[in-house]
Design an enzyme around this catalytic site. Structure first.
Site, PDB file in Angstrom:
ATOM      1  N   GLU A 173      -4.949  -8.688  -0.214  1.00  0.00           N
ATOM      2  CA  GLU A 173      -5.738  -8.343   0.974  1.00  0.00           C
ATOM      3  C   GLU A 173      -7.177  -8.205   0.531  1.00  0.00           C
ATOM      4  O   GLU A 173      -7.488  -7.360  -0.327  1.00  0.00           O
ATOM      5  CB  GLU A 173      -5.259  -7.029   1.611  1.00  0.00           C
ATOM      6  CG  GLU A 173      -3.933  -7.174   2.334  1.00  0.00           C
ATOM      7  CD  GLU A 173      -3.537  -5.937   3.137  1.00  0.00           C
ATOM      8  OE1 GLU A 173      -4.437  -5.184   3.575  1.00  0.00           O
ATOM      9  OE2 GLU A 173      -2.324  -5.735   3.299  1.00  0.00           O
TER      10      GLU A 173
ATOM     11  N   GLU B  19       0.837  -1.213   0.000  1.00  0.00           N
ATOM     12  CA  GLU B  19       0.000   0.000   0.000  1.00  0.00           C
ATOM     13  C   GLU B  19       0.868   1.259   0.000  1.00  0.00           C
ATOM     14  O   GLU B  19       0.721   2.129   0.867  1.00  0.00           O
ATOM     15  CB  GLU B  19      -0.983   0.002   1.177  1.00  0.00           C
ATOM     16  CG  GLU B  19      -1.970  -1.142   1.102  1.00  0.00           C
ATOM     17  CD  GLU B  19      -3.207  -1.004   1.987  1.00  0.00           C
ATOM     18  OE1 GLU B  19      -3.269  -0.100   2.821  1.00  0.00           O
ATOM     19  OE2 GLU B  19      -4.131  -1.825   1.808  1.00  0.00           O
TER      20      GLU B  19
HETATM   21  O1  AHR Z   1      -5.330  -5.736   6.960  1.00  0.00           O
HETATM   22  C1  AHR Z   1      -5.276  -4.566   7.685  1.00  0.00           C
HETATM   23  C2  AHR Z   1      -4.595  -3.424   6.941  1.00  0.00           C
HETATM   24  O2  AHR Z   1      -5.364  -3.077   5.832  1.00  0.00           O
HETATM   25  C3  AHR Z   1      -3.252  -3.720   6.343  1.00  0.00           C
HETATM   26  O3  AHR Z   1      -2.212  -3.579   7.265  1.00  0.00           O
HETATM   27  C4  AHR Z   1      -3.129  -2.701   5.271  1.00  0.00           C
HETATM   28  O4  AHR Z   1      -2.310  -3.132   4.213  1.00  0.00           O
HETATM   29  C5  AHR Z   1      -4.578  -2.464   4.853  1.00  0.00           C
HETATM   30  O5  AHR Z   1      -4.897  -1.129   4.776  1.00  0.00           O
END
Ligand code: AHR
Length: 510
Positions: free
Chosen positions: A314, A174
């Protein structure tokens, strides 16, 4: 309206990569500490500090790949803090997640030990946001170099003679947000630079994954593919299923999006919700398909041969934390709603497996849409665990293309497809079909053609409940669990199934 499915059992060519059933474990809340690592001296049964009950449950689940150490944590993590004698390891503040002390007792060696125990492939995410190129280069050398070198010698001095096999490596996380608030153009250049030094040592060949966009930030994908597409094996999209987005999104004149925290937004409760929130999650889960298609179309422009994978490393539901728990720990319960939304997402990933070759649910234990929850020495499996277990028949099987004419689930003038489906044929020639009914009130009648696939028998399992909010608790761990499914009749060249409201079904024909 009847739902009509036609499975083309002759046309399948694409493999559903087993890594679509991957996981993600971050140093966040009680995921690593308590969830996985309890330490050698804990009264909780463990092997070398790793809890035995969790290892068994994850082995049973056939977890193909595990991403670690973050997440946002990855861009604050300095790997040398997590090696060597535990009592000498650096204690740091986990500034991003709850401001708690991180004692680094779970580091590189413990992660690989855990992966070996659960028989999964490691996927490591490196630090671009606050780390150096040198630091990343040294970590890869430490883990994978077999020979005489400063990092290989250090690894040996720490008790590991031979290098580990490491294939998957993420270059940052990210980086448009917690990983450095970069513009796509800047990150694309940094990706090119950092990834140059992520070396292949000996036989070890690294599959390099670039930090991809958040949700519908198509500009990010465009720039990354244009400027750095030749240097990556995968591009990682992040998308969380929420009733309502938590951000205020501003768009620059150049199309770049800026996400700001919306202080007024609520995500809703994980358990205490009504049908409008059920519907909102179904809609958000189906939006995954639009994201996959639009990002894939951009990737097709620069990579028509589909060499670069779209990796959703994710994904999952994100609700307000359970009342009374640390807001920085992201602990939420998991209901039938999570199960149905996971099934929608997994069916979408399967159906787009020509481009989607990995996905990692966030997160494995005690955080967000977890498959396992723990409390002291107790452990429960969530409805999402059961969906992953039911769907694992698709791992490395051949996708069978489907035509779907689905009814609609209507709610207050809006609608989503009532039925979500995917199908695959495994190495033994069995046909597996996963279906879910998104409507919490009405059953779905399904007629499914299977062409000239010769089926002598059909068997099935179902995950369902009488209420949208049903979930497993430490007192009642088996409220939601798979049961045999009998609502299916096999005919010549077809079958008919009666799928109850809010349910997930897996069928096997052989
Ligand atoms: O999964 C929780 C958080 O969500 C992670 O650390 C981040 O990459 C995303 O914003």
């Amino acid at each position: 309206m009847k739902n009509v499915v036609k499975i083309d059992t002759k046309a399948g060519t694409h493999k559903i990569d087993k890594n679509i059933y991957g996981h993600f474990a971050e140093h966040l809340g009680r995921c690593i500490y308590e969830g996985i690592w309890v330490g050698e001296d804990s009264p909780i049964p463990n092997t070398r500090g790793i809890r035995d009950d969790v290892v068994q449950a994850l082995k049973d689940l056939k977890v193909p790949i595990l991403r670690w150490p973050g997440g946002c944590f990855a861009d604050e993590y300095h790997w040398r803090d997590g090696i060597g004698p535990k009592e000498e390891r650096a204690r740091m503040i986990n500034t991003h997640w709850g401001g708690v002390v991180e004692n680094n007792h779970f580091g590189t060696h413990e992660f690989f030990d855990f992966c070996e125990m659960i028989e999964t492939e490691p996927y490591i995410c490196g630090n671009v946001g606050s780390g150096t190129v040198y630091e990343m280069q040294q970590w890869v050398e430490y883990m994978t170099f077999d020979g005489e070198s400063p990092m290989a010698n250090l690894r040996k001095a720490n008790g590991r003679e031979h290098p580990w096999k490491l294939t998957y490596f993420g270059v940052g996380n990210e980086n448009w947000g917690c990983g450095g608030r970069m513009r796509a153009e800047y990150y694309a250049d940094l990706y090119r630079q950092y990834s140059t030094y992520v070396r292949d040592y000996g036989e070890n060949s690294i599959y390099k994954i670039a930090a991809g966009p958040r949700g519908d930030n198509y500009h990010w994908t465009e720039v990354l593919m244009r400027e750095a597409g030749h240097f990556m094996d995968g591009l990682a999209l992040h998308y969380y299923t929420r009733v309502m987005d938590h951000s205020i999104v501003l768009t620059n004149p150049d199309g770049n999006k800026i996400y700001l925290k919306n202080p007024d937004a609520v995500r809703g409760q994980a358990v205490d919700f009504d049908e409008s929130e059920w519907f909102g999650i179904m809609k958000a889960a189906y939006f995954t398909e639009e994201l996959v298609e639009k990002h894939s179309a951009i990737m097709d422009k620069y990579d028509p041969e589909k060499k670069v994978a779209l990796i959703i490393d994710e994904w999952g539901t994100w609700f307000d934390v359970e009342p009374g728990t640390n807001p920085g720990f992201l602990y939420q319960q998991n209901t039938m709603r999570d199960a149905v939304s996971a099934a929608i997402s997994l069916n979408i990933f399967n159906n787009h497996c020509d481009r989607v070759r990995m996905a990692n649910i966030a997160q494995t234990i005690n955080v967000l849409q977890a498959v396992i929850l723990t409390e002291g020495d107790k452990m429960i499996l969530t409805p999402t665990y059961h969906v992953f277990e039911m769907f694992n028949v698709h791992q490395d099987a051949i996708l069978q293309p489907i035509e779907l004419l689905t009814g609609k689930y209507n709610y207050k003038g809006e609608e989503v497809p009532q039925l979500s489906v995917s199908a695959s044929k495994d190495a033994a020639g069995k046909l597996h079909i996963t279906l879910c009914n998104t409507d919490p009130r009405n059953p779905a009648q399904v007629d499914c053609g299977i062409g000239d696939f010769i089926a002598k028998e059909v068997s099935g399992r179902i995950l369902t409940s009488s209420s949208m909010n049903s979930h497993n608790t430490f007192e009642h761990p088996d409220q939601v669990k798979p049961e045999p499914f009998t609502g299916v009749q096999l005919n010549k060249e077809s079958f008919h199934a009666d799928i109850p409201p809010m349910s997930v079904v897996v069928l096997t024909l052989n």
